[in-house]
Design an enzyme around this catalytic site. Structure first.
Site, PDB file in Angstrom:
ATOM      1  N   GLU A  75       1.537  11.972  -1.005  1.00  0.00           N
ATOM      2  CA  GLU A  75       1.427  11.400   0.334  1.00  0.00           C
ATOM      3  C   GLU A  75       2.587  11.877   1.196  1.00  0.00           C
ATOM      4  O   GLU A  75       3.710  12.013   0.706  1.00  0.00           O
ATOM      5  CB  GLU A  75       1.459   9.879   0.224  1.00  0.00           C
ATOM      6  CG  GLU A  75       1.112   9.194   1.522  1.00  0.00           C
ATOM      7  CD  GLU A  75       0.692   7.764   1.250  1.00  0.00           C
ATOM      8  OE1 GLU A  75      -0.388   7.568   0.669  1.00  0.00           O
ATOM      9  OE2 GLU A  75       1.465   6.883   1.585  1.00  0.00           O
ATOM     10  N   GLY A  79       0.827  -1.191   0.000  1.00  0.00           N
ATOM     11  CA  GLY A  79       0.000   0.000   0.000  1.00  0.00           C
ATOM     12  C   GLY A  79       0.864   1.244   0.000  1.00  0.00           C
ATOM     13  O   GLY A  79       2.061   1.198   0.285  1.00  0.00           O
ATOM     14  N   CYS A  80       0.240   2.380  -0.324  1.00  0.00           N
ATOM     15  CA  CYS A  80       0.994   3.633  -0.415  1.00  0.00           C
ATOM     16  C   CYS A  80       1.506   4.087   0.948  1.00  0.00           C
ATOM     17  O   CYS A  80       2.667   4.484   1.089  1.00  0.00           O
ATOM     18  CB  CYS A  80       0.151   4.710  -1.074  1.00  0.00           C
ATOM     19  SG  CYS A  80      -1.527   4.863  -0.409  1.00  0.00           S
ATOM     20  N   TYR A  81       0.651   4.024   1.967  1.00  0.00           N
ATOM     21  CA  TYR A  81       1.109   4.406   3.305  1.00  0.00           C
ATOM     22  C   TYR A  81       2.259   3.516   3.786  1.00  0.00           C
ATOM     23  O   TYR A  81       3.285   4.026   4.258  1.00  0.00           O
ATOM     24  CB  TYR A  81      -0.043   4.339   4.311  1.00  0.00           C
ATOM     25  CG  TYR A  81      -1.050   5.455   4.242  1.00  0.00           C
ATOM     26  CD1 TYR A  81      -0.657   6.791   4.277  1.00  0.00           C
ATOM     27  CD2 TYR A  81      -2.417   5.179   4.179  1.00  0.00           C
ATOM     28  CE1 TYR A  81      -1.597   7.822   4.233  1.00  0.00           C
ATOM     29  CE2 TYR A  81      -3.360   6.196   4.131  1.00  0.00           C
ATOM     30  CZ  TYR A  81      -2.950   7.512   4.165  1.00  0.00           C
ATOM     31  OH  TYR A  81      -3.880   8.526   4.129  1.00  0.00           O
ATOM     32  N   ALA A  86       5.707   4.395   2.159  1.00  0.00           N
ATOM     33  CA  ALA A  86       6.350   5.597   2.696  1.00  0.00           C
ATOM     34  C   ALA A  86       6.890   5.370   4.097  1.00  0.00           C
ATOM     35  O   ALA A  86       8.012   5.767   4.430  1.00  0.00           O
ATOM     36  CB  ALA A  86       5.359   6.765   2.691  1.00  0.00           C
TER      37      ALA A  86
END
EC number: 1.2.1.38
Length: 348
Positions: A245, A152-154, A157
């Site tokens: 993000e 996932g993107c979160y 990061a």
């Protein structure tokens, strides 16, 4: 090298569309199948007008694709619908490469999947084989894989910022607080009241407080790096911009200094093409990575003694999704990892 024939499941969503955008100019890829059951029969430019200049196949129902003719498929379907479709694709063509951008194969523990996603996993025989596709952490496994579960993107990061520090025992993994913010595309393209312009614009909204599903991925990977079970405090927010993000992680130090943390991250990513650690006093910003596959990470000393603030930013649709999937595809086909992904950020 002969161009690889690529299919995209769920091409009418934001992640599917960004996969099209990037793959359309990839020198070793040819997009030969696009699926979107609700838009079947339409051209891609009817669904996304910015593709007006591309000669792309029409959107079709996924059941009508001849999977035996493809070398790889990118899956941009919602979680819960992906498992059985991917199982059917692999049954039709066991040699095909799968780049899953959904959440369906990211968690290694089947009980954890059921807990976080509300139903039993429907393709357990594939869950064990799936490789977690955070490229910088699992490069060799990705290269040898048939099925890659892109993070996932979160988690991408957060994990790029914290895993090297957890592995080096520089931070207390039992005291991590993550304040995360994502652009509205992170919520998908479906019609939802909270993502309407008049609802999301000119405001900042927290959501899934204390219960966001990406917490499970973050805990899984930081726990693996630390060698112990981990629980993090993770709060996501919706911020009124289309893409981007930013994650701010507050950590307690284990005898290290903020400068030590920065040095450790610089060492970990010295040879990485897409991860950049900013110099002391330089802060990451979403506008520095927008539209690109790059990640910026920074470290700042907290005014509270023995604590530091680790900052990380990426484009949620590129390195947080489609770009990372293409980075993994390159590895799986023995291509240079950066192929088709060296776009500079769009600024301003």
């Amino acid at each position: 090298m002969t161009k690889k024939k690529i299919g995209i499941l769920g091409a009418s969503g934001y992640t599917g569309a960004d996969a099209v955008r990037l793959l359309a100019r990839h020198p070793n890829a040819e997009i030969t199948a696009l699926t979107a059951n609700t838009h079947a029969g339409k051209t891609m430019s009817e669904v996304f007008p910015h593709f007006f200049m591309l000669d792309l196949p029409k959107l079709v129902e996924w059941e009508k694709v001849d999977w035996t003719r493809l070398d790889a498929v990118f899956c941009g379907l919602p979680h819960g619908t992906t498992q059985e479709i991917i199982a059917a694709v692999l049954k039709a063509n066991p040699g095909i490469k799968i780049l899953d951008m959904s959440a369906d194969f990211r968690l290694r523990n089947k009980d954890s999947y059921a807990q976080w996603y509300g139903h039993e996993h429907r393709a357990l025989e594939l869950q064990d084989e799936a490789v977690y596709g955070l490229t910088e952490l699992y490069r060799e496994k990705v290269a040898a894989a048939r099925l890659v579960a892109c993070p996932g993107c979160y988690p991408t990061a957060v994990l790029l910022a914290l895993v090297p520090l957890a592995k080096a025992k520089m931070i207390d993994v039992d005291d991590i607080v993550i304040d995360a913010k994502s652009g509205v595309t992170g919520a998908g393209r479906g019609l939802k009241q909270n993502t309407l312009f008049s609802e999301a614009g000119e405001g900042l909204s927290p959501y899934s407080i204390g219960s966001h599903r990406h917490s499970a991925e973050i805990e899984q990977e930081i726990g693996a790096a630390a060698g112990s079970a981990v629980t993090v405090n993770f709060t996501p927010h919706l911020i009124p911009m289309a893409r981007g993000e930013f994650c701010t992680s507050y950590v307690k130090l284990n005898g290290a200094t903020p400068d030590d943390l920065r040095a450790e991250l610089e060492k970990a990513y010295a040879d990485e093409p897409f991860v950049y650690v900013t110099k002391k006093g330089v802060l990451p910003q979403t506008q520095n990575v927008r539209g690109s596959n790059y990640v910026q990470i920074g470290v700042v000393a907290d005014r509270i003694k023995n604590r530091a603030i680790v900052l990380s930013t990426l484009d949620n649709l590129v390195k947080g999704s489609a770009g990372q999937a293409i980075q993994n595809m390159n590895l799986m086909f023995g291509l240079p990892e950066t192929t088709g992904l060296e776009q500079i950020a769009l600024f301003p």
